[in-house]
Scaffold this active site. Sequence first.
Site, PDB file in Angstrom:
ATOM      1  N   ASP A  10       0.868  -1.188   0.000  1.00 40.21           N
ATOM      2  CA  ASP A  10       0.000   0.000   0.000  1.00 40.21           C
ATOM      3  C   ASP A  10       0.900   1.232   0.000  1.00 40.21           C
ATOM      4  O   ASP A  10       1.735   1.393   0.899  1.00 40.21           O
ATOM      5  CB  ASP A  10      -0.895  -0.030   1.261  1.00 40.21           C
ATOM      6  CG  ASP A  10      -1.887   1.127   1.288  1.00 40.21           C
ATOM      7  OD1 ASP A  10      -1.650   2.160   0.617  1.00 40.21           O
ATOM      8  OD2 ASP A  10      -2.896   1.008   1.997  1.00 40.21           O
ATOM      9  N   ASP A 110      -3.423   2.575  -5.469  1.00 38.57           N
ATOM     10  CA  ASP A 110      -2.163   2.539  -4.710  1.00 38.57           C
ATOM     11  C   ASP A 110      -1.982   1.240  -3.924  1.00 38.57           C
ATOM     12  O   ASP A 110      -1.255   1.206  -2.942  1.00 38.57           O
ATOM     13  CB  ASP A 110      -2.063   3.761  -3.778  1.00 38.57           C
ATOM     14  CG  ASP A 110      -2.788   3.568  -2.476  1.00 38.57           C
ATOM     15  OD1 ASP A 110      -3.801   2.842  -2.466  1.00 38.57           O
ATOM     16  OD2 ASP A 110      -2.324   4.116  -1.464  1.00 38.57           O
ATOM     17  N   GLU A 111      -2.644   0.182  -4.356  1.00 40.34           N
ATOM     18  CA  GLU A 111      -2.608  -1.054  -3.584  1.00 40.34           C
ATOM     19  C   GLU A 111      -2.536  -2.271  -4.489  1.00 40.34           C
ATOM     20  O   GLU A 111      -3.230  -2.311  -5.502  1.00 40.34           O
ATOM     21  CB  GLU A 111      -3.925  -1.151  -2.804  1.00 40.34           C
ATOM     22  CG  GLU A 111      -3.755  -1.263  -1.320  1.00 40.34           C
ATOM     23  CD  GLU A 111      -5.103  -1.268  -0.627  1.00 40.34           C
ATOM     24  OE1 GLU A 111      -5.576  -0.171  -0.287  1.00 40.34           O
ATOM     25  OE2 GLU A 111      -5.679  -2.348  -0.439  1.00 40.34           O
TER      26      GLU A 111
HETATM   27  P1  TTP Z   1      -5.290   5.084   0.947  1.00 42.18           P
HETATM   28  O1  TTP Z   1      -4.234   4.069   0.662  1.00 42.18           O
HETATM   29  O2  TTP Z   1      -6.448   4.674   1.768  1.00 42.18           O
HETATM   30  O3  TTP Z   1      -4.684   6.346   1.663  1.00 42.18           O
HETATM   31  P2  TTP Z   1      -3.286   7.033   1.470  1.00 42.18           P
HETATM   32  O4  TTP Z   1      -2.431   6.304   0.481  1.00 42.18           O
HETATM   33  O5  TTP Z   1      -3.514   8.482   1.164  1.00 42.18           O
HETATM   34  O6  TTP Z   1      -2.701   6.969   2.911  1.00 42.18           O
HETATM   35  P3  TTP Z   1      -2.025   5.729   3.674  1.00 42.18           P
HETATM   36  O7  TTP Z   1      -0.635   6.173   3.972  1.00 42.18           O
HETATM   37  O8  TTP Z   1      -2.879   5.603   4.889  1.00 42.18           O
HETATM   38  O9  TTP Z   1      -2.101   4.544   2.762  1.00 42.18           O
HETATM   39  O10 TTP Z   1      -5.844   5.672  -0.396  1.00 42.18           O
HETATM   40  C1  TTP Z   1      -5.056   5.863  -1.566  1.00 42.18           C
HETATM   41  C2  TTP Z   1      -5.462   7.123  -2.303  1.00 42.18           C
HETATM   42  O11 TTP Z   1      -6.837   7.098  -2.596  1.00 42.18           O
HETATM   43  C3  TTP Z   1      -5.262   8.376  -1.459  1.00 42.18           C
HETATM   44  O12 TTP Z   1      -3.945   8.888  -1.579  1.00 42.18           O
HETATM   45  C4  TTP Z   1      -6.313   9.305  -1.987  1.00 42.18           C
HETATM   46  C5  TTP Z   1      -7.417   8.400  -2.461  1.00 42.18           C
HETATM   47  N1  TTP Z   1      -8.537   8.393  -1.495  1.00 42.18           N
HETATM   48  C6  TTP Z   1      -9.596   9.266  -1.695  1.00 42.18           C
HETATM   49  O13 TTP Z   1      -9.606  10.021  -2.675  1.00 42.18           O
HETATM   50  N2  TTP Z   1     -10.614   9.284  -0.778  1.00 42.18           N
HETATM   51  C7  TTP Z   1     -10.631   8.484   0.333  1.00 42.18           C
HETATM   52  O14 TTP Z   1     -11.584   8.538   1.145  1.00 42.18           O
HETATM   53  C8  TTP Z   1      -9.527   7.583   0.540  1.00 42.18           C
HETATM   54  C9  TTP Z   1      -9.499   6.696   1.757  1.00 42.18           C
HETATM   55  C10 TTP Z   1      -8.514   7.579  -0.400  1.00 42.18           C
HETATM   56 MG    MG Z   2      -2.102   4.198   0.602  1.00 42.09          MG
END
Ligand code: TTP
Ligand code: MG
Length: 369
Positions: A10, A110-111
Site C-alpha cells: 500500500d 495505490d494497492e
Molecule cells: P489510501 O491508501 O487509503 O490512503 P493514502 O495512500 O492516502 O494513505 P495511507 O498512507 O494511509 O495509505 O488511499 C489511496 C489514495 O486514494 C489516497 O492517496 C487518496 C485516495 N482516497 C480518496 O480520494 N478518498 C478516500 O476517502 C480515501 C481513503 C482515499
Molecule cells: Mg495508501
Amino acid sequence: MQARVIMLVDLDYFFAQCEEVRDPSLKDKPVVICVYSGRSQDSGAVSTSNYIARKYGVKSGISISLAKKRLKEKDAMFLPVNHKFYGEVSEKIMEILKGYADRFEQVGIDEAYLDVSQKVKENFEEARKLAQKVKEDVKIQQKITCSIGVGPNKLVAKIAADIQKPEGLTIVKPEQIESFLASLPVGRLIGVGVKTEKKMETLGIRTIGDLAKCDVQRLVEVFGKKFGRYLHNASIGIDDAPVQERREVESISRISTLKEDTRDLRIVLEKTDHLCEEVYANLVQQGLSFRSVGIVAVMTDMTIRSRSKTFENPTDNLGLIKKTVKELFEKFLNESELEARRVGIKVSNFAKKQEEQKQITSFIRPTRN
Ligand code: TTP
Ligand code: MG
C-alpha cells in the site's frame, strides 16, 4: 492446499506523496489534496493528506473548510487532485511490483497483492527480505515509500499492512495469526463498518479475539448465513481467496431501450449515435484501439440478435464506429420482420495504443469506515 505467502503493498499517503515527489519543497509542510465540488470556493472534501497534516486531524473525507480551520497559520499547501498524474506514477510502480510476484493483483490506484509463495519458497524470512527489496526498489525508481504486510493469505496481509504506516513492514507467520488478530478492533476486518461494529458491541464483541470466541451459529443468527460465516472465518484468519491476475477488458458495450418499438433506422441511429460516443469516450480513456464493431438488438419477442464486422487493422475512429453501426443496422432492419425494443453497440478485438498506454484517468475505490 499448499502454504501461501501473500504480500499487500500500500503506497503511503499516495496522492499527497506524488505531489511531494514533484515538488520536494512540500515535504516539510502539511499537504492536503482536495476534491473541490465547485459550489463555493472551499466546498468539497479532502481526498488525502500527508502525515504532517494528519497530526492536526486532517485526513480523507473531512471537509476542506474544516481542514483549513485545523491548519490555520500552519503554512499548509492545499492542492486539487490530479488523477492523471497519480495514475501515471501508479502505473510505473505497479510495473515494478509485478516483477516481484508469481501472481499479481492490483486492487486500487495505490494497492496491490503479490503472491510470492514460489519466489520465497514458502519461507517468511525470505519474504521479509523480498519485501525490503520491493520497498527499496520503489523508493529508488519512483521516490515513493510504501507499507507492506506479509501473511499466509490476503486478509492477514491487508490487516498487517495497515498496522504500521508509513514505511511499515509487518510480517505475520501462520503460527502468529491468532495472537496478531486477537487484540485488534473488529473494525479492522474488511466488511465491518460502523453499523456492524455497533451491533457487535451489543453482543459484547469488541476485538477480533472476542469475535473468534463467539459461536459461529450465533453469528449466523445475527448476521445471516453468508456474512456470519465470513466473520467467523475472518476472525480466525482464514481466507482462501486467490491473488487473481486482472483480465484485460475484452469488449466495451452499451445498450439502451428505444422510446418506441421500431424498425425505423433513423430512430435507431438517434439512440446508437449517443451510445457510440459513450463507448468512444471509454476507449480513449483506456487508450485502446479496436478491430471489431458489433450491434445487438432485443426484439419485441425478446429474442436477442447480433451482427458484427471486423477490420484488418486496429483503429480508434469514432466516425468509423458510427458508420459501421449504421451499415449493420441498415442491413439488419431490412432483413428483420420484427421491431426492435432495445439496441446496443459493442467494440472489441482491442490493441493498446503505445502512446496512451501509460494513462489511467479514473479509478474507483471502496470507501473505508
Ligand atoms: P489510501 O491508501 O487509503 O490512503 P493514502 O495512500 O492516502 O494513505 P495511507 O498512507 O494511509 O495509505 O488511499 C489511496 C489514495 O486514494 C489516497 O492517496 C487518496 C485516495 N482516497 C480518496 O480520494 N478518498 C478516500 O476517502 C480515501 C481513503 C482515499
Ligand atoms: Mg495508501
